[in-house]
Design a protein around this motif. Structure first.
Motif, PDB file in Angstrom:
ATOM      1  N   LYS A  96      34.428  45.238  39.514  1.00 31.01           N
ATOM      2  CA  LYS A  96      33.782  44.555  39.971  1.00 31.01           C
ATOM      3  C   LYS A  96      32.207  45.130  39.542  1.00 31.01           C
ATOM      4  CE  LYS A  96      29.204  45.080  43.732  1.00 31.01           C
ATOM      5  NZ  LYS A  96      29.116  45.254  44.568  1.00 31.01           N
ATOM      6  N   PHE A  99      32.341  43.711  35.462  1.00 36.08           N
ATOM      7  CA  PHE A  99      31.737  42.655  35.652  1.00 36.08           C
ATOM      8  C   PHE A  99      30.441  43.163  35.216  1.00 36.08           C
ATOM      9  CE2 PHE A  99      35.489  40.141  37.995  1.00 36.08           C
ATOM     10  CZ  PHE A  99      34.907  38.787  37.074  1.00 36.08           C
ATOM     11  N   VAL A 140      39.970  41.070  33.991  1.00 39.09           N
ATOM     12  CA  VAL A 140      39.259  39.975  34.141  1.00 39.09           C
ATOM     13  C   VAL A 140      39.131  38.803  33.105  1.00 39.09           C
ATOM     14  CG1 VAL A 140      37.015  39.665  32.705  1.00 39.09           C
ATOM     15  CG2 VAL A 140      36.968  42.027  33.756  1.00 39.09           C
ATOM     16  N   GLY A 261      28.044  39.777  33.360  1.00 38.71           N
ATOM     17  CA  GLY A 261      28.827  39.208  34.380  1.00 38.71           C
ATOM     18  C   GLY A 261      27.884  39.651  35.714  1.00 38.71           C
ATOM     19  N   TYR A 265      28.386  37.164  38.786  1.00 38.21           N
ATOM     20  CA  TYR A 265      29.859  37.761  39.477  1.00 38.21           C
ATOM     21  C   TYR A 265      29.251  36.896  40.411  1.00 38.21           C
ATOM     22  CZ  TYR A 265      32.195  41.492  42.069  1.00 38.21           C
ATOM     23  OH  TYR A 265      32.561  41.917  42.877  1.00 38.21           O
TER      24      TYR A 265
END
Length: 279
Positions: A96, A99, A140, A261, A265
């Motif tokens: 996370k 991202f 990723v 991102g 996300y």
């Protein structure tokens, strides 16, 4: 424009291309699914879903030759075992921070003039290897490919990658370990059930030659023929993707990319159940 995945059945243009380039006829689809499902169910060494939609991912990647699709499945399984430390039960929330807090990997909201998905990778000054390792970038990549291969039209039209090396320095070159290079190449060439149509290298300085030398000996002819090097000459890039489908970052006619991102996300997380089903 949102980042919603396009999960609908292929439209007329996609169907026509699939039949022309992928041998996707009603007969080949029926025979391909039946044969590939039989191969998977009889093989006790791999564990894959045998739903029609999932099998179609591999069949489209192999032009509906079930034997080739099954071999691809086995290579994918082998790759995941070999790199289990990085990929076992990998979920979006595991990366996370990568991202949402770093502008390294991005997905264009729009498709290109050939309806292909476009992924942008910032390999130069925007990447700080002390904050995001090459292994994290690979994770990723892997998560994005799992998401992209769910789209029927992406399975057909394929994808494009832009590697932006603007501001590349020794810091980034040092961050690209040989093991990362080999892992990425192995993934692209052996274990990725997506049609990667083109890879464009842009804004690469002289130092880029050091990076390319790590890859070049291991790049097979098929992939090499899909790699294009443009440097700062955006007119060269425009010969492959016209300005009408590129942002101002690349002398295009679309607005400069103002998202990262962090913006897409939530789309990744909205398909979390699908990710779980693929593990």
């Amino acid at each position: 424009m949102s980042f919603d995945l396009l999960l609908d059945s292929p439209g007329p243009e996609a169907k026509a291309l699939a039949e022309k380039e992928l041998r996707e006829t009603e007969e080949n689809v029926k025979k391909g699914i039946e044969t590939l499902r039989k191969y998977v169910e009889e093989d006790k060494t791999i564990n894959f879903c045998t739903d029609d939609d999932f099998l179609m991912i591999f069949l489209r990647a192999c032009k509906f030759y079930p034997e080739s699709a099954f071999e691809l499945m086995k290579r994918v399984a082998d790759f995941k075992v070999k790199h289990a430390a990085l990929l076992h039960n990998l979920m979006p929330e595991d990366e996370k921070e990568t991202f949402i807090q770093n502008n390294i990997v991005n997905i264009f909201k729009h498709r290109d003039h050939k309806n292909r998905r476009i992924m942008l990778v910032n390999c130069g000054k925007l990447w700080d290897p002390s904050k995001v390792s090459s292994d994290q970038i690979f994770r990723v990549f892997y998560l994005i490919h799992e998401l992209a291969m769910l789209e029927p039209e992406t399975q057909i039209f394929g994808s494009v990658v832009i590697m932006d090396f603007d501001g590349l320095s020794m810091k980034q070159i040092t961050g690209m370990s040989p093991s990362f290079s080999m892992k990425l190449l192995s993934f692209i060439q052996d274990a990725m059930p997506l049609r990667l149509k083109e890879i464009h290298f842009v804004k690469q300085p002289f130092l880029f030659k050091m990076v390319w030398q790590m890859f070049k000996p291991f790049v097979r002819e098929k992939l090499k023929n899909r790699m294009f090097f443009h440097g700062s000459k955006m007119s060269s890039f425009h010969a492959y993707i016209p300005p009408s489908h590129l942002p101002k970052n690349y002398d295009g006619e679309l607005p400069k990319i103002d998202y990262t991102g962090a913006d897409w996300y939530p789309t990744v997380m909205s398909h979390i159940d699908t990710f779980k089903g693929m593990k």
